[in-house]
Design a protein around this motif. Structure first.
Motif, PDB file in Angstrom:
ATOM      1  N   LYS A   6      41.423  56.889  33.015  1.00  0.00           N
ATOM      2  CA  LYS A   6      41.268  55.467  33.338  1.00  0.00           C
ATOM      3  C   LYS A   6      40.742  55.295  34.762  1.00  0.00           C
ATOM      4  N   MET A   7      41.311  56.026  35.710  1.00  0.00           N
ATOM      5  CA  MET A   7      40.850  55.945  37.092  1.00  0.00           C
ATOM      6  C   MET A   7      39.394  56.396  37.220  1.00  0.00           C
ATOM      7  N   ALA A   8      39.041  57.437  36.481  1.00  0.00           N
ATOM      8  CA  ALA A   8      37.688  57.990  36.577  1.00  0.00           C
ATOM      9  C   ALA A   8      36.636  57.046  36.026  1.00  0.00           C
ATOM     10  N   SER A   9      36.974  56.274  34.990  1.00  0.00           N
ATOM     11  CA  SER A   9      35.955  55.428  34.346  1.00  0.00           C
ATOM     12  C   SER A   9      35.443  54.337  35.279  1.00  0.00           C
ATOM     13  N   GLY A  10      36.257  53.930  36.230  1.00  0.00           N
ATOM     14  CA  GLY A  10      35.816  52.898  37.162  1.00  0.00           C
ATOM     15  C   GLY A  10      35.211  53.450  38.439  1.00  0.00           C
ATOM     16  N   TYR A  11      35.168  54.777  38.554  1.00  0.00           N
ATOM     17  CA  TYR A  11      34.785  55.404  39.816  1.00  0.00           C
ATOM     18  C   TYR A  11      33.289  55.338  40.084  1.00  0.00           C
ATOM     19  N   ARG A  12      32.486  55.379  39.021  1.00  0.00           N
ATOM     20  CA  ARG A  12      31.026  55.381  39.202  1.00  0.00           C
ATOM     21  C   ARG A  12      30.373  54.237  38.425  1.00  0.00           C
ATOM     22  N   LYS A  13      31.118  53.182  38.119  1.00  0.00           N
ATOM     23  CA  LYS A  13      30.553  52.048  37.385  1.00  0.00           C
ATOM     24  C   LYS A  13      29.429  51.402  38.181  1.00  0.00           C
ATOM     25  N   PRO A  14      28.455  50.772  37.458  1.00  0.00           N
ATOM     26  CA  PRO A  14      28.300  50.684  35.999  1.00  0.00           C
ATOM     27  C   PRO A  14      27.397  51.792  35.447  1.00  0.00           C
ATOM     28  N   ASN A  15      27.450  51.946  34.107  1.00  0.00           N
ATOM     29  CA  ASN A  15      26.551  52.823  33.357  1.00  0.00           C
ATOM     30  C   ASN A  15      26.544  54.248  33.896  1.00  0.00           C
ATOM     31  N   ASN A  16      27.752  54.819  34.014  1.00  0.00           N
ATOM     32  CA  ASN A  16      27.829  56.180  34.536  1.00  0.00           C
ATOM     33  C   ASN A  16      29.120  56.830  34.025  1.00  0.00           C
ATOM     34  N   PHE A  17      29.390  58.017  34.472  1.00  0.00           N
ATOM     35  CA  PHE A  17      30.626  58.698  34.084  1.00  0.00           C
ATOM     36  C   PHE A  17      31.131  59.518  35.258  1.00  0.00           C
ATOM     37  N   PHE A  18      32.414  59.858  35.189  1.00  0.00           N
ATOM     38  CA  PHE A  18      33.008  60.676  36.240  1.00  0.00           C
ATOM     39  C   PHE A  18      34.061  61.572  35.610  1.00  0.00           C
ATOM     40  N   VAL A  19      34.136  62.812  36.090  1.00  0.00           N
ATOM     41  CA  VAL A  19      35.060  63.806  35.533  1.00  0.00           C
ATOM     42  C   VAL A  19      36.087  64.207  36.585  1.00  0.00           C
ATOM     43  N   ILE A  20      37.351  64.237  36.192  1.00  0.00           N
ATOM     44  CA  ILE A  20      38.404  64.811  37.025  1.00  0.00           C
ATOM     45  C   ILE A  20      38.942  66.015  36.254  1.00  0.00           C
ATOM     46  N   PRO A  21      38.517  67.219  36.607  1.00  0.00           N
ATOM     47  CA  PRO A  21      38.884  68.407  35.822  1.00  0.00           C
ATOM     48  C   PRO A  21      40.296  68.888  36.151  1.00  0.00           C
ATOM     49  N   PRO A  22      40.856  69.741  35.298  1.00  0.00           N
ATOM     50  CA  PRO A  22      42.158  70.344  35.593  1.00  0.00           C
ATOM     51  C   PRO A  22      42.135  71.015  36.963  1.00  0.00           C
ATOM     52  N   GLY A  23      43.218  70.846  37.695  1.00  0.00           N
ATOM     53  CA  GLY A  23      43.301  71.429  39.025  1.00  0.00           C
ATOM     54  C   GLY A  23      42.839  70.496  40.127  1.00  0.00           C
ATOM     55  N   LYS A  24      42.168  69.388  39.770  1.00  0.00           N
ATOM     56  CA  LYS A  24      41.645  68.449  40.768  1.00  0.00           C
ATOM     57  C   LYS A  24      42.382  67.103  40.765  1.00  0.00           C
ATOM     58  N   GLY A  25      43.253  66.909  39.764  1.00  0.00           N
ATOM     59  CA  GLY A  25      43.900  65.617  39.610  1.00  0.00           C
ATOM     60  C   GLY A  25      44.778  65.230  40.778  1.00  0.00           C
ATOM     61  N   GLU A  26      45.603  66.143  41.259  1.00  0.00           N
ATOM     62  CA  GLU A  26      46.530  65.817  42.343  1.00  0.00           C
ATOM     63  C   GLU A  26      45.783  65.427  43.613  1.00  0.00           C
ATOM     64  N   ALA A  27      44.694  66.140  43.925  1.00  0.00           N
ATOM     65  CA  ALA A  27      43.905  65.817  45.121  1.00  0.00           C
ATOM     66  C   ALA A  27      43.229  64.458  44.975  1.00  0.00           C
ATOM     67  N   PHE A  28      42.758  64.141  43.768  1.00  0.00           N
ATOM     68  CA  PHE A  28      42.128  62.841  43.529  1.00  0.00           C
ATOM     69  C   PHE A  28      43.137  61.721  43.760  1.00  0.00           C
ATOM     70  N   VAL A  29      44.324  61.885  43.195  1.00  0.00           N
ATOM     71  CA  VAL A  29      45.355  60.850  43.330  1.00  0.00           C
ATOM     72  C   VAL A  29      45.808  60.725  44.779  1.00  0.00           C
ATOM     73  N   ALA A  30      45.890  61.837  45.493  1.00  0.00           N
ATOM     74  CA  ALA A  30      46.351  61.809  46.880  1.00  0.00           C
ATOM     75  C   ALA A  30      45.509  60.884  47.745  1.00  0.00           C
TER      76      ALA A  30
END
Length: 356
Positions: free
Chosen positions: A151-175
């Motif tokens: 959910k957080m990733a879908s709004g990260y590069r809006k509009p008409n785009n995508f964003f990936v938060i891979p395993p191992g990167k989630g905690e740093a993204f949330v921080a």
């Protein structure tokens, strides 16, 4: 342990984009779906309108002040529902694990998918391309290993785009994420967290569990996990609907119970019809009242069992109206909601019950 592949698809400015798609004169212009009357409210805004600061739920008069060239178009919910059905058919080409959140967004679990596509990113982009082909509309996607991060990733590069938060990167993204950007954190919760010195995910993660429990009670474990990028919730294809509601903002303030009864009647009709369409019955009725100064209150009343008729619902609403009218201040909006929903009984079941 299998790492889940979760996609959150969010249509870009859905209602406004549908209107621009269907009316060439609106393309490239700042568009608001809603009523531009004095007491109207913006239901959705195109990206052209958003550059002026126009947002959904904004009073129309404020929106026009921010963007004098704003074009208002009335909502066409039957069209939006039809387009939403096309989008969900596209989802179903890839997975049956679909959890709709609204007409324009949904979670998908594509850990195992019908097309046997290895990468979730490729699944997301195939879905987005197919949506564009079928509906002519753009969408954005968030891809991760749980629902919160997707959910957080879908709004990260809006509009008409995508964003990936891979395993191992989630905690740093949330921080690094501001606490008010957390899905589920509204203005009141953000203000409360700010009072405790919590402004980012890192601040939240640094707080000892004892303090979290003291300050957030039963929600402490939820916040502790989110601050570390942990979300164990499953994608639920049959997510239960919690309530059915309708509300209306009036052209002029009202102050008498007769006015209120007249104006809640179509709201009751709409809510009851929506429940019948979905085969749902409710036990609790809630009345929402917004005053002219924008302060609002809610009042609820519950029945012993599910309401059997629209007349029963009307009676509960009237009981609530009698308690609140005449109001202390003029009223600009009334809303009616039916909750504590269950599957409605069939006529046959009711007849059997009455025969006992």
């Amino acid at each position: 342990m299998t790492v889940r592949k979760i996609i959150h698809i969010d249509m870009d400015a859905f209602y406004a984009s549908v209107e621009q798609r269907d009316n060439a004169d609106l393309r490239g212009k700042p568009v608001a779906v809603g009523h531009g009357a004095k007491r109207g409210v913006v239901a959705a805004a195109s990206y052209e309108a958003r550059t002026f600061g126009v947002r959904s739920a904004m009073p129309s008069i404020t929106a026009m002040r921010k963007c004098p060239q704003l074009v208002f178009v009335p909502p066409r919910f039957d069209v939006y529902r039809a387009v939403s059905a096309q989008i969900r058919e596209t989802f179903a080409e890839h997975t049956d694990l679909i959890e709709p959140l609204s007409l324009d967004e949904a979670y998908l679990d594509v850990t195992e998918n019908k097309q046997n596509i290895a990468l979730a990113t490729d699944v997301a982009n195939a879905i987005r391309a197919r949506i564009k082909e079928v509906t002519g509309l753009n969408s954005s996607a968030g891809i991760s290993y749980n629902k919160f991060l997707a959910k957080m990733a879908s709004g990260y590069r809006k509009p008409n785009n995508f964003f990936v938060i891979p395993p191992g990167k989630g905690e740093a993204f949330v921080a690094a994420l501001p606490i008010e950007k957390f899905h589920g954190v509204g203005p009141a919760t953000a203000e409360k967290m700010h009072r405790f010195g919590i402004r980012t995910g890192a601040d939240l993660a640094s707080m000892p569990m004892e303090q979290l429990i003291e300050r957030f009670g039963s929600s402490a474990d939820y916040w502790w996990k989110l601050s570390r990028g942990i979300d164990e919730r499953a994608v639920k294809p049959n997510r239960e609907r919690k309530s059915i509601g309708a509300e209306d903002t009036f052209p002029e303030d009202i102050s008498t119970i007769d006015q209120a009864r007249s104006l809640t009647a179509p709201l009751i009709d709409k809510v009851w019809a929506a429940g019948e369409k979905r085969g749902l019955a409710g036990r609790t009725v809630t009345l929402k009242i917004k005053f002219a100064d924008f302060e609002q209150i809610t009042r609820s009343k519950s029945n012993a069992g599910p309401l059997r008729s629209k007349g029963d619902m009307e009676s509960l609403v009237d009981d609530l109206l009698v308690r609140e009218f005449p109001p202390p201040r003029p009223v600009r909006l009334l809303g009616v909601t039916l909750s504590n929903l269950v599957q409605a009984e069939t006529d046959e079941e009711i007849q059997i019950e009455l025969a006992l």
